[in-house]
Write a protein that holds these residues in place. Sequence first.
Motif, PDB file in Angstrom:
ATOM      1  N   LYS A 142      -5.846   6.025  -3.365  1.00 44.13           N
ATOM      2  CA  LYS A 142      -6.628   7.061  -4.025  1.00 44.13           C
ATOM      3  C   LYS A 142      -7.055   8.076  -2.981  1.00 44.13           C
ATOM      4  CE  LYS A 142      -8.361   3.724  -7.299  1.00 44.13           C
ATOM      5  NZ  LYS A 142      -8.694   2.387  -6.875  1.00 44.13           N
ATOM      6  N   GLY A 143      -6.810   9.347  -3.240  1.00 44.48           N
ATOM      7  CA  GLY A 143      -7.221  10.379  -2.296  1.00 44.48           C
ATOM      8  C   GLY A 143      -6.159  10.768  -1.293  1.00 44.48           C
ATOM      9  N   GLY A 144      -4.935  10.329  -1.479  1.00 48.14           N
ATOM     10  CA  GLY A 144      -3.852  10.713  -0.589  1.00 48.14           C
ATOM     11  C   GLY A 144      -3.805   9.899   0.687  1.00 48.14           C
ATOM     12  N   SER A 145      -2.879  10.268   1.561  1.00 46.72           N
ATOM     13  CA  SER A 145      -2.636   9.486   2.771  1.00 46.72           C
ATOM     14  C   SER A 145      -3.819   9.496   3.735  1.00 46.72           C
ATOM     15  CB  SER A 145      -1.373   9.989   3.471  1.00 46.72           C
ATOM     16  OG  SER A 145      -1.548  11.334   3.886  1.00 46.72           O
ATOM     17  N   GLN A 146      -4.752  10.431   3.585  1.00 48.03           N
ATOM     18  CA  GLN A 146      -5.925  10.441   4.451  1.00 48.03           C
ATOM     19  C   GLN A 146      -6.799   9.209   4.208  1.00 48.03           C
ATOM     20  OE1 GLN A 146      -5.070  12.982   2.459  1.00 48.03           O
ATOM     21  NE2 GLN A 146      -4.333  14.484   3.921  1.00 48.03           N
ATOM     22  N   CYS A 147      -6.695   8.597   3.055  1.00 47.81           N
ATOM     23  CA  CYS A 147      -7.502   7.422   2.713  1.00 47.81           C
ATOM     24  C   CYS A 147      -6.700   6.128   2.774  1.00 47.81           C
ATOM     25  CB  CYS A 147      -8.088   7.590   1.313  1.00 47.81           C
ATOM     26  SG  CYS A 147      -9.126   9.041   1.136  1.00 47.81           S
ATOM     27  N   GLN A 148      -5.486   6.191   3.290  1.00 47.73           N
ATOM     28  CA  GLN A 148      -4.604   5.022   3.273  1.00 47.73           C
ATOM     29  C   GLN A 148      -5.200   3.851   4.044  1.00 47.73           C
ATOM     30  OE1 GLN A 148      -0.365   5.508   3.216  1.00 47.73           O
ATOM     31  NE2 GLN A 148      -0.178   4.177   4.995  1.00 47.73           N
ATOM     32  N   GLN A 149      -5.864   4.112   5.167  1.00 49.96           N
ATOM     33  CA  GLN A 149      -6.427   3.003   5.953  1.00 49.96           C
ATOM     34  C   GLN A 149      -7.465   2.235   5.158  1.00 49.96           C
ATOM     35  OE1 GLN A 149      -6.506   6.229   6.953  1.00 49.96           O
ATOM     36  NE2 GLN A 149      -8.636   6.822   7.189  1.00 49.96           N
ATOM     37  N   VAL A 168       0.872  -1.159   0.000  1.00 49.87           N
ATOM     38  CA  VAL A 168       0.000   0.000   0.000  1.00 49.87           C
ATOM     39  C   VAL A 168       0.909   1.209   0.000  1.00 49.87           C
ATOM     40  CG1 VAL A 168      -1.806   1.235   1.232  1.00 49.87           C
ATOM     41  CG2 VAL A 168      -1.777  -1.262   1.268  1.00 49.87           C
ATOM     42  N   ASP A 169       0.825   1.984  -1.060  1.00 54.09           N
ATOM     43  CA  ASP A 169       1.808   3.035  -1.318  1.00 54.09           C
ATOM     44  C   ASP A 169       1.135   4.403  -1.354  1.00 54.09           C
ATOM     45  OD1 ASP A 169       4.198   4.240  -1.979  1.00 54.09           O
ATOM     46  OD2 ASP A 169       4.422   3.236  -3.901  1.00 54.09           O
ATOM     47  N   GLY A 170       1.064   5.066  -0.194  1.00 54.12           N
ATOM     48  CA  GLY A 170       0.362   6.327  -0.081  1.00 54.12           C
ATOM     49  C   GLY A 170       1.010   7.497  -0.787  1.00 54.12           C
ATOM     50  N   ALA A 171       2.335   7.501  -0.889  1.00 53.87           N
ATOM     51  CA  ALA A 171       3.033   8.636  -1.488  1.00 53.87           C
ATOM     52  C   ALA A 171       3.906   8.207  -2.665  1.00 53.87           C
ATOM     53  CB  ALA A 171       3.881   9.335  -0.431  1.00 53.87           C
ATOM     54  N   ASN A 172       3.656   7.024  -3.201  1.00 57.79           N
ATOM     55  CA  ASN A 172       4.442   6.489  -4.319  1.00 57.79           C
ATOM     56  C   ASN A 172       5.936   6.399  -3.991  1.00 57.79           C
ATOM     57  OD1 ASN A 172       2.148   6.224  -5.915  1.00 57.79           O
ATOM     58  ND2 ASN A 172       2.322   8.320  -6.650  1.00 57.79           N
ATOM     59  N   GLU A 173       6.243   6.109  -2.741  1.00 56.94           N
ATOM     60  CA  GLU A 173       7.638   5.993  -2.330  1.00 56.94           C
ATOM     61  C   GLU A 173       8.144   4.552  -2.384  1.00 56.94           C
ATOM     62  OE1 GLU A 173       7.860   9.773   0.711  1.00 56.94           O
ATOM     63  OE2 GLU A 173       7.492   7.796   1.551  1.00 56.94           O
ATOM     64  N   ILE A 174       7.242   3.592  -2.443  1.00 56.29           N
ATOM     65  CA  ILE A 174       7.673   2.196  -2.492  1.00 56.29           C
ATOM     66  C   ILE A 174       7.808   1.719  -3.931  1.00 56.29           C
ATOM     67  CG2 ILE A 174       7.051  -0.183  -1.904  1.00 56.29           C
ATOM     68  CD1 ILE A 174       5.580   0.905   0.531  1.00 56.29           C
ATOM     69  N   GLY A 175       6.770   1.915  -4.713  1.00 58.78           N
ATOM     70  CA  GLY A 175       6.745   1.385  -6.072  1.00 58.78           C
ATOM     71  C   GLY A 175       7.118   2.375  -7.157  1.00 58.78           C
ATOM     72  N   GLY A 176       7.367   3.624  -6.793  1.00 57.98           N
ATOM     73  CA  GLY A 176       7.724   4.623  -7.791  1.00 57.98           C
ATOM     74  C   GLY A 176       6.516   5.335  -8.365  1.00 57.98           C
ATOM     75  N   GLU A 177       6.774   6.427  -9.046  1.00 58.58           N
ATOM     76  CA  GLU A 177       5.723   7.228  -9.676  1.00 58.58           C
ATOM     77  C   GLU A 177       5.226   6.568 -10.951  1.00 58.58           C
ATOM     78  OE1 GLU A 177       4.132  10.087  -9.001  1.00 58.58           O
ATOM     79  OE2 GLU A 177       5.146  10.479  -7.122  1.00 58.58           O
ATOM     80  N   GLY A 178       4.030   6.924 -11.346  1.00 59.98           N
ATOM     81  CA  GLY A 178       3.510   6.472 -12.624  1.00 59.98           C
ATOM     82  C   GLY A 178       2.714   5.190 -12.529  1.00 59.98           C
ATOM     83  N   SER A 179       2.164   4.799 -13.662  1.00 57.81           N
ATOM     84  CA  SER A 179       1.289   3.625 -13.696  1.00 57.81           C
ATOM     85  C   SER A 179       2.058   2.309 -13.738  1.00 57.81           C
ATOM     86  CB  SER A 179       0.346   3.714 -14.895  1.00 57.81           C
ATOM     87  OG  SER A 179       1.086   3.791 -16.093  1.00 57.81           O
TER      88      SER A 179
END
Length: 103
Positions: A27-34, A1-12
Amino acid sequence: VDGANEIGGEGSVPHPSIGSARRLMVKGGSQCQQDSMIEAVENHTPEVIIVDEISNKEQAQAARTISRRGVDLVCTCHGNSLWDVVRNTDLSILIGGINAVTL
């Protein structure tokens, strides 16, 4: 689960370093991560979930829910030391708490 695209990288297209692992972008930023964390357990039947930066009580509770369902969980949270996380009332449930003992 990658809230800020820091694990899997940017893009599709995920970064090659995550191999065959599925990346669930939030989807919807880190506020929706849970919500994405629970979705990963309910819809993808993973053996392990890796979560980028647990930062609030709702995300910590979702992490506890994941571990109670028998899924291994690896996550990060910020603190200068383990004691910082233990004293953080929102994140301390990730540690399991502390108890006083007499030796």
